[in-house]
Write a protein that holds these residues in place. Structure first.
Motif, short mmCIF file in Angstrom:
data_model
loop_
_atom_site.label_atom_id
_atom_site.label_comp_id
_atom_site.label_asym_id
_atom_site.label_seq_id
_atom_site.Cartn_x
_atom_site.Cartn_y
_atom_site.Cartn_z
N UNK A 160 0.82 -1.20 0.00
CA UNK A 160 0.00 0.00 0.00
C UNK A 160 0.87 1.27 0.00
N UNK A 161 1.98 1.22 0.76
CA UNK A 161 2.87 2.39 0.86
C UNK A 161 3.91 2.42 -0.26
N UNK A 162 3.89 1.35 -1.07
CA UNK A 162 4.83 1.26 -2.19
C UNK A 162 6.30 1.29 -1.72
N UNK A 163 6.55 0.55 -0.57
CA UNK A 163 7.91 0.45 -0.08
C UNK A 163 8.67 -0.61 -0.87
N UNK A 164 9.98 -0.59 -0.71
CA UNK A 164 10.84 -1.58 -1.38
C UNK A 164 10.60 -2.94 -0.74
N UNK A 165 10.15 -3.92 -1.51
CA UNK A 165 9.82 -5.26 -1.01
C UNK A 165 11.05 -5.99 -0.49
N UNK A 166 12.22 -5.51 -0.88
CA UNK A 166 13.45 -6.16 -0.41
C UNK A 166 13.54 -6.04 1.13
N UNK A 167 13.09 -4.87 1.65
CA UNK A 167 13.10 -4.69 3.10
C UNK A 167 12.06 -5.60 3.78
N UNK A 168 10.96 -5.80 3.06
CA UNK A 168 9.92 -6.71 3.60
C UNK A 168 10.47 -8.13 3.75
N UNK A 169 11.19 -8.58 2.70
CA UNK A 169 11.77 -9.94 2.73
C UNK A 169 12.80 -10.04 3.85
N UNK A 170 13.60 -8.99 4.03
CA UNK A 170 14.60 -8.99 5.10
C UNK A 170 13.92 -9.04 6.48
#
Length: 297
Positions: free
Chosen positions: A31-41
């Motif tokens: 929703x916030x269009x954050x970098x998914x790489x940080x989500x995976x981390x």
């Protein structure tokens, strides 16, 4: 494997919570269009923490399971041992009951022989006490059996007392102990047999510890209280609270080898079963008074 599966089922809330966190966390990132790489981390970090937590919980779970199994094993062993002890005690009680019944035969024969003229009165007295101790042992075994039948009804108190007095008449005569007793004319709610056993023990003790003097039996109608008073050696005040303990013979037991500490224990237990309150008054070298208050009126 079964234990592991059971553990994972018990920890299902953790997995559900993790799923919700991942969904919410992932939704926020999208929703916030954050970098998914940080989500995976972040997800890897959460999974690592959860893995460490599950290992700690697994170790604790295994310990609890082992402790539970050990407790269950000990309970089984304890129940087995208790049943074994109960069976052994039952066998022992049955043996002693049989032995008591068998020894009563030669005692009866001895009494028949001693009833003949010229028989030694002292020997007859000792045979009487042997029979008394035999009956005491049998009554003790019956009292310990919780299935003992009680036939509670209105009992003629004088009939019970007369029976006990007649039984001990020989000892009264031999020891020249005066009996002071006036008929009560009362009926009490009790079990005639066990009330008789209770009174026999008190009168037996009174005769045993009274060398000269008298034994009086008085009934108070207002208080529904039967009192048996002797002029014997008495009981020290420090012993009175303990005289109904099993095996406790105290001062009197030390000066009289016949004392087993069992008689008054049986008196206390019998009175408890018959709902009779006991009062004891005594003074050393001045006699004792045992009073029985009948609560079932």
């Amino acid at each position: 494997m079964d234990r592991l599966w059971s553990f994972l089922k018990n920890e299902y809330r953790i997995f559900i919570t993790l799923l919700y966190v991942c969904l919410i966390f992932g939704g926020v990132f999208l929703f916030a269009n954050f970098d998914m790489q940080y989500f995976i981390l972040s997800l890897e970090l959460i999974l690592f923490c959860m893995f460490v937590f599950l290992i700690i919980e697994w170790i604790s779970y295994v310990k609890r399971e082992k402790m539970s199994e050990e407790i269950e094993r000990l309970q089984i062993e304890n129940n087995t041992l208790r049943n074994k002890i109960i069976d052994e005690r039952k066998d022992l009680e049955e043996y002693f009951l049989l032995w008591i019944h068998q020894i009563k035969t030669p005692i009866t024969v001895c009494n028949l022989i001693l009833d003949k003229s010229g028989a030694d009165k002292r020997l007859k007295e000792q045979i009487f006490y042997i029979e008394e101790y035999t009956n005491m042992a049998m009554n003790y075994l019956k009292l310990k059996d919780r299935s003992t039948d009680m036939d509670i009804y209105e009992v003629d108190l004088d009939e019970v007392l007369n029976s006990v007095i007649k039984k001990y008449s020989l000892i009264f005569i031999e020891k020249k102990i005066k009996l002071e007793y006036i008929k009560t004319g009362e009926r009490v709610v009790s079990d005639a047999k066990w009330l008789s056993i209770l009174l026999e023990q008190i009168i037996s003790n009174a005769l045993k510890y009274t060398k000269h003097g008298s034994i009086s039996i008085v009934y108070d109608k207002e208080l529904s209280k039967l009192s048996i008073k002797d002029t014997g050696i008495g009981i020290p005040s420090k012993d009175i609270k303990k005289i109904f303990d099993r095996g406790y013979s105290g001062f009197n037991g030390r000066i009289n080898e016949k004392s087993s500490g069992l008689g008054l224990y049986m008196v206390g237990k019998t009175a408890e079963i018959l709902n009779i309150e006991i009062e004891v008054k005594s003074e050393l070298n001045a006699g004792s008074e045992f009073s029985f208050i009948f609560k079932n009126r």
